[in-house]
Design a protein around this motif. Structure first.
Motif, mmCIF file in Angstrom:
data_model
loop_
_atom_site.group_PDB
_atom_site.id
_atom_site.type_symbol
_atom_site.label_atom_id
_atom_site.label_comp_id
_atom_site.label_asym_id
_atom_site.label_seq_id
_atom_site.Cartn_x
_atom_site.Cartn_y
_atom_site.Cartn_z
ATOM 1 N N ASP B 90 1.011 0.099 8.527
ATOM 2 C CA ASP B 90 -0.380 0.465 8.802
ATOM 3 C C ASP B 90 -1.082 -0.758 9.399
ATOM 4 O O ASP B 90 -2.230 -1.026 9.115
ATOM 5 C CB ASP B 90 -1.091 0.995 7.556
ATOM 6 C CG ASP B 90 -1.125 -0.019 6.415
ATOM 7 O OD1 ASP B 90 -0.530 -1.105 6.554
ATOM 8 O OD2 ASP B 90 -1.762 0.259 5.388
ATOM 9 N N SER B 94 -5.471 2.760 9.261
ATOM 10 C CA SER B 94 -5.521 2.880 7.802
ATOM 11 C C SER B 94 -4.701 4.084 7.366
ATOM 12 O O SER B 94 -4.871 5.171 7.914
ATOM 13 C CB SER B 94 -6.969 3.089 7.325
ATOM 14 O OG SER B 94 -7.628 1.852 7.290
ATOM 15 N N SER B 96 -3.369 6.039 3.751
ATOM 16 C CA SER B 96 -3.495 6.039 2.292
ATOM 17 C C SER B 96 -2.133 5.800 1.645
ATOM 18 O O SER B 96 -1.090 6.059 2.251
ATOM 19 C CB SER B 96 -4.053 7.392 1.817
ATOM 20 O OG SER B 96 -3.045 8.372 1.949
ATOM 21 N N LYS B 120 -1.524 -6.651 8.335
ATOM 22 C CA LYS B 120 -2.403 -6.074 9.353
ATOM 23 C C LYS B 120 -2.252 -6.877 10.635
ATOM 24 O O LYS B 120 -2.079 -8.102 10.596
ATOM 25 C CB LYS B 120 -3.865 -6.156 8.879
ATOM 26 C CG LYS B 120 -4.185 -5.226 7.701
ATOM 27 C CD LYS B 120 -4.220 -3.780 8.174
ATOM 28 C CE LYS B 120 -4.608 -2.816 7.076
ATOM 29 N NZ LYS B 120 -4.517 -1.403 7.548
#
Lengths: 235, 235, 235
Positions: B90, B94, B96, B120
């Motif tokens: 991710d 975003s 979950s 990220k």
């Protein structure tokens, strides 16, 4: 002198075909000659030799062989793989003058073209070498039978040998080296600005080394005054 | 793990032939698997698989597929193109925890080798991840079925993950990660100094990723102590 | 527009086959068209043309031809080697407006696609060009018959043209250039951050140049929003 970091056969063919005319030596960098498959090395050596290029394994392999007292095996294996030149260095290890001179002598006797290297790969150790020590080693190597002496700059070309931390030439060191006669020296010059400066200082025939394989043609345009940096400046 | 930025068939053949023995994974970077012609991807996958290398498309493609709710199509297309591994990340979006775990589970169920990525791509967001969060995610991913977890560093390797702005390793973070066990981790390490430091810290078998295709052979000389940086330092 | 620094036939085939769809122009950088063997250039031009790519020799060769008053020979040789476009520049030399306009006119008349270049290769000279002078030259070139005008950034992309010393875009200059209409401009943008910024500012169709051959596919993933930097940002 081009640094071959592990080219495959298609890329080696490309290099020889497109830039072979301008290349005198190709070094199989570091220990790549030991990590590559034997038959690939033999084939690459043939491709390069067909373009009248001399080839040799990176000096690190010989240094390891000297440490492990396997010099005979090293010479045999180097010949079997088809190399016709040898680099004698002590960039990563310590080698006594006696052994160094002897290795140069033996390599010549076995028919190899010999390039010895002046300099340490570790910048801290390299900076401890005074310019007088460097000059003395170069002259000693030539007396022992080296065909050419190469001035170390590694692949990155910064903070080592004749280059400062930004890769710019340290002029005083260069002037003293120049007195030896540049025809006996190869300057490792991986960065374009180093190539430009050395060409403008010593002329388009200056021997340059550790050139990236992808820069071989670009360097020739610098030498012939056909790239912006040297247009109108080559006599 | 090598980053394939879009190699053609000649270069892919060179890579597999000359360095295939040393490569476990090849990632088709970012969305290159979607911009390349299908038949070329299928041919490249075959070339790499013939050298026992697992291949997967860059995680960005899967992230886009999740956003567009096209997960089934993604798995079908990935299999059709001949990939046998998948990266779950991710880094750019975003996702979950529930979806992430489910995607890892589904990918395994469909027979893919699964590599999940922690980190990220945006340095600002990446720095907000505490080392505890990173460790928790890694352990959660492994529990969900990831075969390996990769520590993000992008193509440039600076100011991200375990590296500071100069690309040097942040030691504390590394020590904590090491407790997980390095056999389950791949460290993205595009810069030579990162490769050297991780090899000297964790040994020559440490998993390294985002290696440039032109550096595959050079890295092997580092692992075997045949390049200046590691000579005499590999046990 | 890709910068070909001297690719061999295998690499040229790879480039055309894998990224040809996304490439409009390939420039044979600097004087490489004069250092390469004629038959190789002819073969490369054929490979590229088969993928509907226009090709041209670097502007430096034409500048040298103008200085040596060998313009006719230059056009003949360029056509004989199979190029179908020409770059008109004065990046390394001084060329009067009259001669420049005439060369553009002659090149068009001989059937070449004409790309003229605005900017100096020497940063000191380049910085002396006010943005007004640049705009005036661009408009004059287009009036004289240039099909496109290219904004100089060299291979390195720093401290030149629209880029500051770190390679970041100088916004005011860009805004003024944008008023001309980006469809008539090619921005040299060798660095990824430059590619990202120009795509995000002008959209995925913006013309970019001096792209490394190894970055052709990566750039397409940026344009299509399939690389982290542009995911979710392309309309």
């Amino acid at each position: 002198m081009i640094l071959d970091k592990g080219l495959g056969l298609n890329a080696a063919t490309d290099l020889a075909q497109s830039a072979g005319t301008y290349i005198d030596f190709i070094k199989f960098g570091w220990g790549t000659a030991a990590t590559f498959k034997s038959d690939l090395i033999i084939q690459k050596n043939k491709i390069y030799h067909d373009s009248q290029i001399l080839t040799y394994p990176g000096g690190t392999l010989l240094e390891v062989a000297i440490q492990e007292k396997k010099l005979d095996q090293f010479f045999q294996e180097t010949a079997r793989l088809g190399f016709n030149a040898i680099e004698v260095s002590d960039g990563s290890t310590s080698v006594s003058k006696e052994i160094r001179d002897n290795v140069i002598f033996l390599a010549r006797e076995k028919g190899f073209f010999v390039i010895s290297e002046a300099g340490k790969k570790n910048p801290l150790l390299d900076h401890k070498l005074s310019i007088e020590t460097r000059v003395a080693q170069i002259q000693s190597d030539l007396a022992s039978g080296s065909n050419l002496v190469i001035i170390e700059a590694r692949e990155a070309g910064k903070n080592i040998g004749i280059y400062d931390e930004s890769g710019n030439i340290i002029s005083e060191e260069l002037d003293i080296l120049a007195e030896i006669g540049t025809s006996k020296l190869i300057f490792e010059a991986p960065l374009k600005k180093q190539q430009v400066d050395l060409i403008l200082k010593f002329g388009p025939q200056v021997n340059l080394g550790n050139i990236a394989s992808t820069d071989a043609i670009s360097l020739e345009t610098l030498r012939t005054g056909l790239r912006g940096d040297t247009v109108g400046k080559i006599k």
